[in-house]
Design a protein around this motif. Structure first.
Motif, PDB file in Angstrom:
ATOM      1  N   PHE A 128     -94.716 -65.453  90.443  1.00 56.57           N
ATOM      2  CA  PHE A 128     -93.882 -65.289  91.638  1.00 56.57           C
ATOM      3  C   PHE A 128     -94.480 -65.996  92.856  1.00 56.57           C
ATOM      4  O   PHE A 128     -94.346 -65.534  93.989  1.00 56.57           O
ATOM      5  CB  PHE A 128     -93.635 -63.808  91.948  1.00 56.57           C
ATOM      6  CG  PHE A 128     -92.702 -63.143  90.965  1.00 56.57           C
ATOM      7  CD1 PHE A 128     -91.334 -63.167  91.151  1.00 56.57           C
ATOM      8  CD2 PHE A 128     -93.211 -62.507  89.841  1.00 56.57           C
ATOM      9  CE1 PHE A 128     -90.476 -62.563  90.233  1.00 56.57           C
ATOM     10  CE2 PHE A 128     -92.368 -61.900  88.916  1.00 56.57           C
ATOM     11  CZ  PHE A 128     -90.995 -61.936  89.111  1.00 56.57           C
ATOM     12  N   ALA A 129     -95.128 -67.117  92.604  1.00 53.56           N
ATOM     13  CA  ALA A 129     -95.622 -67.931  93.719  1.00 53.56           C
ATOM     14  C   ALA A 129     -94.409 -68.527  94.449  1.00 53.56           C
ATOM     15  O   ALA A 129     -93.397 -68.858  93.823  1.00 53.56           O
ATOM     16  CB  ALA A 129     -96.522 -69.043  93.180  1.00 53.56           C
ATOM     17  N   PRO A 130     -94.493 -68.648  95.771  1.00 59.35           N
ATOM     18  CA  PRO A 130     -95.648 -68.443  96.643  1.00 59.35           C
ATOM     19  C   PRO A 130     -95.725 -67.045  97.252  1.00 59.35           C
ATOM     20  O   PRO A 130     -96.568 -66.791  98.116  1.00 59.35           O
ATOM     21  CB  PRO A 130     -95.392 -69.484  97.736  1.00 59.35           C
ATOM     22  CG  PRO A 130     -93.903 -69.456  97.893  1.00 59.35           C
ATOM     23  CD  PRO A 130     -93.354 -69.247  96.501  1.00 59.35           C
ATOM     24  N   TRP A 131     -94.871 -66.117  96.828  1.00 60.69           N
ATOM     25  CA  TRP A 131     -94.837 -64.805  97.469  1.00 60.69           C
ATOM     26  C   TRP A 131     -96.024 -63.936  97.075  1.00 60.69           C
ATOM     27  O   TRP A 131     -96.441 -63.072  97.837  1.00 60.69           O
ATOM     28  CB  TRP A 131     -93.518 -64.101  97.135  1.00 60.69           C
ATOM     29  CG  TRP A 131     -92.337 -64.886  97.611  1.00 60.69           C
ATOM     30  CD1 TRP A 131     -91.830 -64.925  98.884  1.00 60.69           C
ATOM     31  CD2 TRP A 131     -91.547 -65.791  96.840  1.00 60.69           C
ATOM     32  NE1 TRP A 131     -90.768 -65.792  98.946  1.00 60.69           N
ATOM     33  CE2 TRP A 131     -90.568 -66.339  97.709  1.00 60.69           C
ATOM     34  CE3 TRP A 131     -91.552 -66.193  95.509  1.00 60.69           C
ATOM     35  CZ2 TRP A 131     -89.615 -67.258  97.275  1.00 60.69           C
ATOM     36  CZ3 TRP A 131     -90.614 -67.097  95.071  1.00 60.69           C
ATOM     37  CH2 TRP A 131     -89.650 -67.627  95.953  1.00 60.69           C
ATOM     38  N   PHE A 132     -96.554 -64.172  95.866  1.00 60.67           N
ATOM     39  CA  PHE A 132     -97.714 -63.418  95.405  1.00 60.67           C
ATOM     40  C   PHE A 132     -98.717 -64.378  94.766  1.00 60.67           C
ATOM     41  O   PHE A 132     -98.362 -65.497  94.390  1.00 60.67           O
ATOM     42  CB  PHE A 132     -97.309 -62.347  94.389  1.00 60.67           C
ATOM     43  CG  PHE A 132     -96.391 -61.299  94.943  1.00 60.67           C
ATOM     44  CD1 PHE A 132     -96.888 -60.255  95.705  1.00 60.67           C
ATOM     45  CD2 PHE A 132     -95.017 -61.359  94.708  1.00 60.67           C
ATOM     46  CE1 PHE A 132     -96.038 -59.286  96.226  1.00 60.67           C
ATOM     47  CE2 PHE A 132     -94.162 -60.394  95.220  1.00 60.67           C
ATOM     48  CZ  PHE A 132     -94.669 -59.356  95.987  1.00 60.67           C
ATOM     49  N   ASN A 133     -99.964 -63.924  94.681  1.00 61.99           N
ATOM     50  CA  ASN A 133    -101.003 -64.696  93.998  1.00 61.99           C
ATOM     51  C   ASN A 133    -102.051 -63.732  93.462  1.00 61.99           C
ATOM     52  O   ASN A 133    -101.897 -62.505  93.580  1.00 61.99           O
ATOM     53  CB  ASN A 133    -101.624 -65.743  94.937  1.00 61.99           C
ATOM     54  CG  ASN A 133    -102.173 -65.124  96.217  1.00 61.99           C
ATOM     55  OD1 ASN A 133    -102.923 -64.147  96.172  1.00 61.99           O
ATOM     56  ND2 ASN A 133    -101.789 -65.699  97.368  1.00 61.99           N
TER      57      ASN A 133
END
Length: 316
Positions: A128-133
Motif C-alpha cells: 500500500f505504498a506510498p500510504w504505508f511502509n
C-alpha cells in the motif's frame, strides 16, 4: 446452441489415457462450447492445462514430460466429469478445483463466495505504498465485505504485525473465510465477524479499511457471461448504479478510521457513476501495472472534508 458432450464416458475413459490426451480433449470442448475465461485464466489453453493439472494436485508449470504420464481409471473419470461441468454447466474453474490464487497465495473457494480476482492484490503486494511502509505499517486492518477472506489474509502477510478483521454479512462467506484463516494458520492475528457493513463493528477503529463490495450495476449484471452468474448475486449486485453499498461505506467509514488512516475501495465499472455522483470529491484512482481500474483511495482527512456530501447521498 452448445451441444452436450455426448460420447459415452465408458468409451472416453478407454480412449483418453494421458495428461496430454485430457488437455487436448478439454481444449477442444472448451473451444466448441465458447466458454468465457475470467476467473484465473484468459484463454482456452491455460484453462485446460490448469483444470487437468490442478484437479490432480500437480503444479501448472510441471515438466512437459509429465504430460505423457498415464492416468488411473478413477482419475480419468474425474477429469471427464470436471470437463463436462465446465462446458455444460459453465461452472468456473476455481469452483471445480476448490482453489483460487490471489496475491501469490492459495485460497479455498466454492459457490458460497466470489472468486478472488481483485486488482487490490497489486496494492497489497506493494505494501500500500506510498500510504504505508515498513516503518509506518497499519496496526489494525479491516477487510469489509471479505467474501473468501483473500484481501484481509493477504494483508496479514504483507504486514506481519497487523491485526486483521474480516467482515461480511453472509454467514456462508464467513464460513469459507474462517476456513482460509485456519488454512493460513493466522488465527492469532486474523478474526472474522458477521456485520452488515459497519453495523456490528461498534466503536472499533482501523488504520486501513479495504473493501471489494458488491458494485455491479443492473445493466452490467444483465450482460455478464453465465460463468459469473454461478457466483453469489449478493456479492455482485448493488442496485441501479452499483453504488448502493459504496454510498454507505463512504458515509460511515470515517467513524471507523483512525487519524492518518486510509480507505481503499474497489468499484469497478461503477467508477463513472461514482464520479458523476461526487464530482467535487478528488478520488485518487489507482493506476495498476495490469491496466486494471476502478479502485479509489481516500484518506481520513478527505473523508472529513466531504463528510456532509457523503451523508447527503445516503438520505432517501
Amino acid at each position: 446452441m452448445n451441444q452436450p458432450i455426448n460420447q459415452s464416458t465408458t468409451s472416453l475413459v478407454q480412449e483418453l489415457q494421458t495428461l496430454r490426451d485430457f488437455v487436448r480433449w478439454a481444449l477442444t470442448n472448451f473451444n466448441s462450447h465458447h466458454l468465457y475465461y475470467g476467473h484465473g485464466t484468459d484463454n482456452a489453453w491455460d484453462e485446460a492445462l490448469h483444470l487437468v493439472l490442478g484437479s490432480l494436485h500437480l503444479p501448472w508449470d510441471s515438466d512437459d514430460r509429465l504430460l505423457d504420464a498415464r492416468l488411473t481409471q478413477l482419475e480419468r473419470e474425474k477429469l471427464l466429469e470436471l470437463i463436462r461441468r465446465r462446458c455444460e454447466d459453465r461452472t468456473p474453474l476455481p469452483y471445480l478445483l476448490g482453489e483460487s490464487w490471489f496475491a501469490g497465495l492459495s485460497f479455498k473457494v466454492d459457490a458460497r463466495v466470489l472468486i478472488p480476482r481483485s486488482p487490490i492484490a497489486e496494492l497489497i503486494q506493494d505494501g500500500f505504498a506510498p500510504w504505508f511502509n515498513e516503518d509506518e505499517a497499519p496496526a489494525r486492518i479491516l477487510d469489509l465485505c471479505t467474501g473468501s477472506g483473500c484481501i484481509g489474509i493477504a494483508c496479514a502477510y504483507a504486514f506481519p504485525t497487523a491485526h486483521v478483521t474480516l467482515s461480511d454479512v453472509s454467514e456462508d462467506a464467513l464460513m469459507v473465510a474462517s476456513e482460509n484463516i485456519s488454512h493460513h494458520h493466522l488465527s492469532d492475528r486474523v478474526v472474522s465477524t458477521s456485520s452488515d457493513l459497519f453495523a456490528a463493528l461498534g466503536g472499533e477503529t482501523f488504520d486501513l479499511i479495504v473493501s471489494n463490495p458488491p458494485y455491479v450495476d443492473l445493466r452490467d449484471l444483465s450482460l455478464m457471461p453465465e460463468e459469473y452468474h454461478q457466483e453469489p448475486e449478493l456479492a455482485l449486485a448493488a442496485g441501479d448504479d452499483g453504488l448502493d453499498l459504496v454510498r454507505i461505506i463512504l458515509a460511515q467509514a470515517r467513524k471507523h478510521l483512525n487519524e492518518g488512516g486510509v480507505l481503499v475501495v474497489e468499484v469497478g465499472n461503477s467508477e463513472t457513476h461514482l464520479e458523476a455522483l461526487f464530482p467535487q470529491v478528488p478520488f485518487l484512482w489507482v493506476e495498476f501495472e495490469s491496466n486494471a481500474s476502478g479502485v479509489f483511495v481516500l484518506t481520513a482527512e478527505q473523508l472529513d472534508e466531504f463528510q456532509a456530501d457523503f451523508d447527503a447521498a445516503c438520505k432517501p
